[in-house]
Design a protein around this motif. Structure first.
Motif, short mmCIF file in Angstrom:
data_model
loop_
_atom_site.label_atom_id
_atom_site.label_comp_id
_atom_site.label_asym_id
_atom_site.label_seq_id
_atom_site.Cartn_x
_atom_site.Cartn_y
_atom_site.Cartn_z
N GLY A 7 3.25 1.53 12.23
CA GLY A 7 3.91 1.13 13.47
C GLY A 7 4.13 -0.35 13.61
N GLU A 8 3.72 -1.15 12.66
CA GLU A 8 3.91 -2.59 12.72
C GLU A 8 4.85 -3.05 11.61
OE1 GLU A 8 0.30 -4.76 12.66
OE2 GLU A 8 -0.65 -3.62 14.28
N LEU A 66 0.83 -1.20 0.00
CA LEU A 66 0.00 0.00 0.00
C LEU A 66 0.87 1.25 0.00
CD1 LEU A 66 -2.57 -1.02 2.77
CD2 LEU A 66 -2.88 -1.20 0.28
N PRO A 67 0.34 2.37 -0.53
CA PRO A 67 1.07 3.63 -0.44
C PRO A 67 1.36 3.97 1.03
CG PRO A 67 -0.72 3.82 -2.02
CD PRO A 67 -0.89 2.50 -1.33
N GLY A 68 2.56 4.42 1.30
CA GLY A 68 2.96 4.73 2.66
C GLY A 68 3.77 3.63 3.32
N ASP A 69 3.77 2.44 2.72
CA ASP A 69 4.59 1.35 3.26
C ASP A 69 6.07 1.69 3.10
OD1 ASP A 69 2.36 -0.11 3.89
OD2 ASP A 69 2.50 -1.50 2.21
N ARG A 70 6.84 1.40 4.14
CA ARG A 70 8.29 1.57 4.08
C ARG A 70 8.94 0.19 3.96
NH1 ARG A 70 12.64 5.00 5.50
NH2 ARG A 70 11.18 6.71 5.83
N ILE A 71 9.70 0.00 2.89
CA ILE A 71 10.38 -1.27 2.66
C ILE A 71 11.64 -1.31 3.53
CG2 ILE A 71 11.31 -2.85 0.95
CD1 ILE A 71 8.38 -2.11 0.51
N LEU A 72 11.71 -2.26 4.43
CA LEU A 72 12.85 -2.37 5.34
C LEU A 72 13.91 -3.33 4.84
CD1 LEU A 72 10.87 -2.59 8.71
CD2 LEU A 72 11.84 -0.54 7.64
N ALA A 73 13.48 -4.41 4.18
CA ALA A 73 14.43 -5.43 3.72
C ALA A 73 13.81 -6.26 2.62
CB ALA A 73 14.85 -6.33 4.89
#
Length: 381
Positions: A202-203, A163-170
Motif C-alpha cells: 500500500g505504500e 522483495l517478492p510481491g513488489d510491483r514496479i510502477l516506473a
C-alpha cells in the motif's frame, strides 16, 4: 551425406526467408517514394526490386517499367530526369522542355521533393504499424504483470532491497505497465544506476538499483552485453485489445523499437556499448532463417522491427540517404535556392564513403560473429 544435404537445406531456407524479408522491406520503402511522386506529378521511369539485369517486368499505362532484377538485395525508383538510380541531381547539361521539366523530379518545388524523400521511411514506419497491429489483433499482446515473483540471490535487485510481491510502477520516471517493459529498459542499461518506483504493502517507495552487466550468447555465435536486475515474474499471457485500441498499442510498439534502437546507437557512439552488435546483411539473413523456423508470427515481428530500423537508417542526415536529401532541401528552403553543384557533389561523395564504410564494418562484424573468420583462420593454422 545426410549432414551435407541438411546443411544445404538449411542454407536454402535462410536464403529464401532473407530474400522475402528484404523484398518486402524494400518494396514498401520504394513504393512510398513512388506513391507520393506520382501524386506530385512526377513521371516514374523505373520501379525495380533488386539490382542488375532485369529478370522480368512490364510497363504500365503511365510509362513506368516495373521490374524484378537479378540481385535481390535492394531496389530503387528512378524518376524522370534522374542521372542514376540513387535519385541524384540530374545532369545540368541535359536540356528539358517546359513540359518535361514539370514531370521531372528536379522540376518540383522543394516541399514536394522533401515529401517524396520522406515517403520511403514513412512507408516503413506504416508497414511496422500494420504488422504489429495485425499480430496484436490476431494473437493479443504479450502481457506479464510487473510484479516481482522471485529475487535472485546476490543480484542487483537483492542489493537494492527489492522483495517478492513488489510491483514496479516506473523506471526513472517512465511508467511500467507490464514486466516486458521493465526487461526492455534494463537490458539496454550498461551499468547506470536507475530509480525504481515500487508499490509495496500500500505504500510507494523509491528504490535505487544498478543493473549488473552480463554477457549472453546472442544466438549467432557471438556475445551480447545486457543489463540484469535479477528479478523474475510469472503468469505470462497474451492480453487481447479491441480493434481500435490495438492500433494504439501497435504505434506504441513501433515507438518502443525506435527507443531501443536510438538508445543502443547512442550508447555505441558514447562508447558504453560495443560496436560488435552492429549487424549487416549476413546477420539479417541468418536471423531471418532462425526466426522463420520458430514461427510465422516471429518472422513477421522481425520484419516489423527491421522495417523500423530501415526507416531510421534512411533518415540519418547523410548524403545518399533520404535524410541527407532532406537536409539539403532544408538548406534550400532556408537559402531560397539549392546548394551549389560542387557542394552537393562533395556531399554525395562523402555520404557514399560513409555508407560504404558502414556496410564494410557491419559485414566484418557479421563474419566475426558468425565465426566465418575463425573458420577461415583455422584452415591456415
Amino acid at each position: 551425406m545426410g549432414d551435407f544435404i541438411g546443411g544445404v537445406g538449411s542454407s536454402l531456407h535462410t536464403i529464401i526467408f532473407f530474400v522475402i524479408a528484404i523484398s518486402v522491406l524494400v518494396s514498401v520503402h520504394e513504393y512510398g517514394h513512388f506513391w507520393v511522386a506520382r501524386r506530385c506529378g512526377v513521371k516514374v521511369e523505373v520501379f525495380s526490386i533488386g539490382f542488375g539485369r532485369e529478370i522480368f517486368g512490364w510497363t504500365d499505362r503511365l510509362g513506368t517499367r516495373w521490374r524484378i532484377s537479378m540481385l535481390p538485395l535492394g531496389g530503387y525508383v528512378r524518376f524522370f530526369g534522374d542521372a542514376d538510380a540513387t535519385s541524384a541531381l540530374p545532369d545540368g547539361t541535359i536540356a528539358m522542355t517546359e513540359a518535361e521539366r514539370k514531370v521531372s523530379f528536379a522540376g518540383q518545388s522543394v516541399g514536394k521533393r522533401a515529401a517524396i524523400a520522406a515517403a520511403g521511411p514513412i512507408a516503413n514506419f506504416l508497414l511496422a504499424i500494420v504488422l504489429f497491429y495485425g499480430l496484436i489483433v490476431a494473437l493479443g499482446q504479450p502481457f506479464t504483470p510487473p510484479v516481482v515473483d522471485k529475487v535472485s540471490p546476490g543480484s542487483a535487485a537483492e542489493a537494492a532491497g527489492l522483495l517478492p510481491g513488489d510491483r514496479i510502477l516506473a523506471v526513472d520516471g517512465s511508467s511500467v505497465e507490464r514486466f516486458e517493459d521493465l526487461i526492455m529498459v534494463i537490458r539496454l542499461n550498461q551499468g547506470t544506476p536507475v530509480r525504481l518506483s515500487v508499490a509495496r504493502a500500500g505504500e510507494q517507495l523509491e528504490i535505487g538499483a544498478t543493473p549488473t552487466i552480463t554477457e549472453i550468447d546472442n544466438g549467432q555465435g557471438g556475445k551480447q552485453k545486457i543489463g540484469l536486475l535479477g528479478v523474475s515474474s510469472s503468469g505470462v499471457e497474451f492480453k487481447e485489445h479491441g480493434v481500435v485500441d490495438s492500433l494504439w498499442y501497435a504505434v506504441r510498439e513501433v515507438g518502443s523499437v525506435v527507443n531501443v534502437t536510438a538508445t543502443a546507437v547512442g550508447q555505441m557512439i558514447a562508447g558504453s556499448r560495443g560496436t560488435e552488435e552492429l549487424g549487416g546483411p549476413l546477420r539479417i539473413a541468418d536471423m531471418s532463417g532462425r526466426v522463420a523456423k520458430v514461427g510465422i508470427d516471429s518472422f513477421i515481428l522481425l520484419i516489423a522491427a527491421l522495417s523500423v530500423n530501415l526507416a531510421l537508417f534512411n533518415l540519418l542526415p547523410v548524403p545518399m540517404l533520404d535524410g541527407g536529401h532532406l537536409l539539403f532541401y532544408a538548406f534550400e528552403a532556408i537559402r531560397g535556392r539549392p546548394l551549389g553543384d560542387r557542394t552537393q557533389e562533395f556531399g554525395f561523395r562523402v555520404g557514399l564513403a560513409m555508407v560504404l564504410t558502414l556496410m564494410v564494418f557491419a559485414t566484418w562484424n557479421d563474419l566475426v560473429q558468425l565465426r566465418v573468420v575463425d573458420f577461415i583462420s583455422r584452415l591456415f593454422t
